[in-house]
Design an enzyme around this catalytic site. Sequence first.
Site, PDB file in Angstrom:
ATOM      1  N   SER A  12       0.853  -1.197   0.000  1.00  0.00           N
ATOM      2  CA  SER A  12       0.000   0.000   0.000  1.00  0.00           C
ATOM      3  C   SER A  12       0.883   1.239   0.000  1.00  0.00           C
ATOM      4  O   SER A  12       1.667   1.455   0.932  1.00  0.00           O
ATOM      5  CB  SER A  12      -0.881   0.029   1.244  1.00  0.00           C
ATOM      6  OG  SER A  12      -1.378   1.352   1.428  1.00  0.00           O
ATOM      7  N   HIS A  37      -1.231  -1.375  -4.304  1.00  0.00           N
ATOM      8  CA  HIS A  37      -2.498  -1.040  -3.642  1.00  0.00           C
ATOM      9  C   HIS A  37      -2.535   0.464  -3.365  1.00  0.00           C
ATOM     10  O   HIS A  37      -1.621   1.024  -2.766  1.00  0.00           O
ATOM     11  CB  HIS A  37      -2.596  -1.832  -2.342  1.00  0.00           C
ATOM     12  CG  HIS A  37      -3.889  -1.696  -1.607  1.00  0.00           C
ATOM     13  ND1 HIS A  37      -5.013  -2.408  -1.939  1.00  0.00           N
ATOM     14  CD2 HIS A  37      -4.235  -0.914  -0.550  1.00  0.00           C
ATOM     15  CE1 HIS A  37      -6.005  -2.096  -1.103  1.00  0.00           C
ATOM     16  NE2 HIS A  37      -5.561  -1.177  -0.247  1.00  0.00           N
ATOM     17  N   ASP A  39      -4.698   3.568  -1.830  1.00  0.00           N
ATOM     18  CA  ASP A  39      -5.747   3.872  -0.851  1.00  0.00           C
ATOM     19  C   ASP A  39      -6.281   5.286  -1.037  1.00  0.00           C
ATOM     20  O   ASP A  39      -5.573   6.263  -0.792  1.00  0.00           O
ATOM     21  CB  ASP A  39      -5.192   3.727   0.567  1.00  0.00           C
ATOM     22  CG  ASP A  39      -5.034   2.272   0.974  1.00  0.00           C
ATOM     23  OD1 ASP A  39      -6.010   1.510   0.816  1.00  0.00           O
ATOM     24  OD2 ASP A  39      -3.945   1.900   1.433  1.00  0.00           O
ATOM     25  N   MET A  41      -8.935   8.056   0.193  1.00  0.00           N
ATOM     26  CA  MET A  41      -9.725   8.407   1.395  1.00  0.00           C
ATOM     27  C   MET A  41     -10.272   9.821   1.259  1.00  0.00           C
ATOM     28  O   MET A  41      -9.570  10.714   0.772  1.00  0.00           O
ATOM     29  CB  MET A  41      -8.835   8.353   2.634  1.00  0.00           C
ATOM     30  CG  MET A  41      -8.165   7.018   2.847  1.00  0.00           C
ATOM     31  SD  MET A  41      -7.157   7.074   4.325  1.00  0.00           S
ATOM     32  CE  MET A  41      -6.487   5.413   4.307  1.00  0.00           C
ATOM     33  N   HIS A  70      -8.396   1.099  -3.839  1.00  0.00           N
ATOM     34  CA  HIS A  70      -9.303   0.857  -2.703  1.00  0.00           C
ATOM     35  C   HIS A  70      -9.970   2.183  -2.356  1.00  0.00           C
ATOM     36  O   HIS A  70      -9.326   3.086  -1.809  1.00  0.00           O
ATOM     37  CB  HIS A  70      -8.461   0.322  -1.537  1.00  0.00           C
ATOM     38  CG  HIS A  70      -9.220   0.087  -0.273  1.00  0.00           C
ATOM     39  ND1 HIS A  70      -8.589  -0.140   0.936  1.00  0.00           N
ATOM     40  CD2 HIS A  70     -10.560   0.027  -0.007  1.00  0.00           C
ATOM     41  CE1 HIS A  70      -9.495  -0.317   1.887  1.00  0.00           C
ATOM     42  NE2 HIS A  70     -10.696  -0.215   1.342  1.00  0.00           N
ATOM     43  N   MET A  72     -12.087   4.380  -0.188  1.00  0.00           N
ATOM     44  CA  MET A  72     -12.698   4.596   1.133  1.00  0.00           C
ATOM     45  C   MET A  72     -13.388   5.954   1.055  1.00  0.00           C
ATOM     46  O   MET A  72     -12.970   6.942   1.671  1.00  0.00           O
ATOM     47  CB  MET A  72     -11.617   4.542   2.216  1.00  0.00           C
ATOM     48  CG  MET A  72     -11.115   3.121   2.454  1.00  0.00           C
ATOM     49  SD  MET A  72      -9.537   3.062   3.293  1.00  0.00           S
ATOM     50  CE  MET A  72      -8.458   3.251   1.889  1.00  0.00           C
ATOM     51  N   MET A 141     -11.208  -6.189   5.654  1.00  0.00           N
ATOM     52  CA  MET A 141     -10.404  -5.229   6.421  1.00  0.00           C
ATOM     53  C   MET A 141     -10.047  -5.856   7.771  1.00  0.00           C
ATOM     54  O   MET A 141     -10.922  -6.337   8.501  1.00  0.00           O
ATOM     55  CB  MET A 141     -11.190  -3.934   6.656  1.00  0.00           C
ATOM     56  CG  MET A 141     -11.522  -3.138   5.404  1.00  0.00           C
ATOM     57  SD  MET A 141     -10.112  -2.646   4.401  1.00  0.00           S
ATOM     58  CE  MET A 141      -9.133  -1.710   5.571  1.00  0.00           C
ATOM     59  N   GLY A 146      -8.712   3.889   7.390  1.00  0.00           N
ATOM     60  CA  GLY A 146      -8.436   5.314   7.567  1.00  0.00           C
ATOM     61  C   GLY A 146      -6.961   5.625   7.763  1.00  0.00           C
ATOM     62  O   GLY A 146      -6.509   6.700   7.382  1.00  0.00           O
ATOM     63  N   PHE A 147      -6.226   4.676   8.306  1.00  0.00           N
ATOM     64  CA  PHE A 147      -4.824   4.947   8.622  1.00  0.00           C
ATOM     65  C   PHE A 147      -3.993   3.689   8.430  1.00  0.00           C
ATOM     66  O   PHE A 147      -4.472   2.580   8.674  1.00  0.00           O
ATOM     67  CB  PHE A 147      -4.681   5.420  10.076  1.00  0.00           C
ATOM     68  CG  PHE A 147      -5.499   6.646  10.369  1.00  0.00           C
ATOM     69  CD1 PHE A 147      -5.015   7.911  10.069  1.00  0.00           C
ATOM     70  CD2 PHE A 147      -6.772   6.525  10.907  1.00  0.00           C
ATOM     71  CE1 PHE A 147      -5.787   9.039  10.301  1.00  0.00           C
ATOM     72  CE2 PHE A 147      -7.555   7.647  11.145  1.00  0.00           C
ATOM     73  CZ  PHE A 147      -7.062   8.914  10.849  1.00  0.00           C
ATOM     74  N   GLY A 148      -2.738   3.881   8.024  1.00  0.00           N
ATOM     75  CA  GLY A 148      -1.791   2.775   7.996  1.00  0.00           C
ATOM     76  C   GLY A 148      -1.220   2.567   9.387  1.00  0.00           C
ATOM     77  O   GLY A 148      -1.438   3.367  10.306  1.00  0.00           O
ATOM     78  N   GLY A 149      -0.506   1.472   9.547  1.00  0.00           N
ATOM     79  CA  GLY A 149       0.236   1.243  10.780  1.00  0.00           C
ATOM     80  C   GLY A 149      -0.586   0.853  11.990  1.00  0.00           C
ATOM     81  O   GLY A 149      -0.106   0.946  13.119  1.00  0.00           O
ATOM     82  N   ASP A 176      -6.518  -6.533   4.222  1.00  0.00           N
ATOM     83  CA  ASP A 176      -5.972  -5.176   4.267  1.00  0.00           C
ATOM     84  C   ASP A 176      -5.940  -4.663   5.702  1.00  0.00           C
ATOM     85  O   ASP A 176      -6.989  -4.455   6.313  1.00  0.00           O
ATOM     86  CB  ASP A 176      -6.845  -4.262   3.387  1.00  0.00           C
ATOM     87  CG  ASP A 176      -6.218  -2.902   3.165  1.00  0.00           C
ATOM     88  OD1 ASP A 176      -5.098  -2.680   3.638  1.00  0.00           O
ATOM     89  OD2 ASP A 176      -6.875  -2.075   2.501  1.00  0.00           O
ATOM     90  N   GLY A 177      -4.710  -4.453   6.185  1.00  0.00           N
ATOM     91  CA  GLY A 177      -4.531  -3.840   7.498  1.00  0.00           C
ATOM     92  C   GLY A 177      -3.719  -4.705   8.456  1.00  0.00           C
ATOM     93  O   GLY A 177      -4.118  -5.826   8.776  1.00  0.00           O
ATOM     94  N   GLY A 178      -2.571  -4.198   8.856  1.00  0.00           N
ATOM     95  CA  GLY A 178      -1.770  -4.896   9.861  1.00  0.00           C
ATOM     96  C   GLY A 178      -1.173  -6.207   9.392  1.00  0.00           C
ATOM     97  O   GLY A 178      -0.826  -7.060  10.212  1.00  0.00           O
ATOM     98  N   GLY A 198       1.317  -2.183   4.075  1.00  0.00           N
ATOM     99  CA  GLY A 198       1.889  -0.841   3.942  1.00  0.00           C
ATOM    100  C   GLY A 198       3.164  -0.737   4.750  1.00  0.00           C
ATOM    101  O   GLY A 198       4.277  -0.893   4.229  1.00  0.00           O
ATOM    102  N   SER A 199       3.005  -0.514   6.046  1.00  0.00           N
ATOM    103  CA  SER A 199       4.194  -0.296   6.886  1.00  0.00           C
ATOM    104  C   SER A 199       5.163  -1.475   6.845  1.00  0.00           C
ATOM    105  O   SER A 199       6.379  -1.278   6.860  1.00  0.00           O
ATOM    106  CB  SER A 199       3.777   0.032   8.318  1.00  0.00           C
ATOM    107  OG  SER A 199       2.541  -0.517   8.634  1.00  0.00           O
TER     108      SER A 199
HETATM  109  C1  DX5 Z   1      -6.204   1.294   5.746  1.00  0.00           C
HETATM  110  C2  DX5 Z   1      -5.739   1.053   4.332  1.00  0.00           C
HETATM  111  C3  DX5 Z   1      -4.646   0.047   4.261  1.00  0.00           C
HETATM  112  C4  DX5 Z   1      -3.400   0.453   4.995  1.00  0.00           C
HETATM  113  C5  DX5 Z   1      -2.547  -0.715   5.253  1.00  0.00           C
HETATM  114  O1  DX5 Z   1      -7.236   2.218   5.740  1.00  0.00           O
HETATM  115  O2  DX5 Z   1      -6.786   0.600   3.530  1.00  0.00           O
HETATM  116  O3  DX5 Z   1      -4.348  -0.286   2.925  1.00  0.00           O
HETATM  117  O4  DX5 Z   1      -2.694   1.424   4.338  1.00  0.00           O
HETATM  118  O5  DX5 Z   1      -1.462  -0.281   6.006  1.00  0.00           O
HETATM  119  P1  DX5 Z   1      -0.725  -1.203   7.047  1.00  0.00           P
HETATM  120  O6  DX5 Z   1      -0.207  -2.383   6.305  1.00  0.00           O
HETATM  121  O7  DX5 Z   1       0.352  -0.331   7.587  1.00  0.00           O
HETATM  122  O8  DX5 Z   1      -1.745  -1.597   8.095  1.00  0.00           O
HETATM  123 ZN    ZN Z   2      -6.409  -0.343   1.511  1.00  0.00          ZN
END
Ligand code: DX5
Ligand code: ZN
Length: 229
Positions: A12, A37, A39, A41, A70, A72, A141, A146-149, A176-178, A198-199
């Site tokens: 991401s 990917h 994102d 928002m 994606h 959002m 999800m 809304g946020f990475g990490g 998607d996420g973590g 992402g992270s």
């Molecule tokens: C969250 C995003 C994800 C996010 C994933 O709203 O849709 O794609 O960036 O980031 P990580 O892998 O850091 O959780």
């Molecule tokens: Zn995403």
Amino acid sequence: MSFNRNIKIAPSILAADFANFGAECEAIEAQGADWVHVDVMDGHFVPNISFGPTTCAAIRPHIKGVMDVHLMIAPVDPYIDAFANAGADVITAHVEAGPHIHRTLQAIRGAGAKAGVALNPGTPAESVAHLLDLTDLICVMTVNPGFGGQKFIDMTDKIKTLRAMIGDRPVHIEIDGGVDAKTAPLVAAAGADVLVAGSAVFKGGSAKNPGPYGDNIRAIRAAAEGTYV
Ligand code: DX5
Ligand code: ZN
């Protein structure tokens, strides 16, 4: 885009250098990313704003493979053509984004893209039961979007239920996420094939020093593939 259930790592770019998207996309693909990917928002459906179709169009020439967008955002329908024209291969909308997800998925396919549907952690698998023949990808999800990490939320049971519901249909399950090398085996074993990270992909590297991106992608892939028997 031919269909298979092999593990695909989709970094991401929410975790990339926003001043350097073109070089970042090229770097992650060169380091083994399968999909990119993206994102989007809107500060309304989710409490954060990233970027829109103009940015997607700008980065498209820097992506050789699949651009996985994606959304959002709410509403979705007025923007589908803009993201399709920006070159999105997959456009994913949230089932929670409005009352007419069925119409939205039809419109995404009508615009020439693969249609994805995303489920927030609080939304049950059954919410897509009547959408299975209209969708190419179900995004589960594993954080509140809304946020990475953020910390991974275990959705193993939902993934297994969806995998059984999908049966032989050519529908990807994306997580998607973590996602990292610790959580990837759980979701892969439950039936996921597209792992967004992402992270866990971008940590330690940069477009000028992309080696860590490759190490991170290989670690997640090896962990996920290790669950196959
Ligand atoms: C969250 C995003 C994800 C996010 C994933 O709203 O849709 O794609 O960036 O980031 P990580 O892998 O850091 O959780
Ligand atoms: Zn995403």
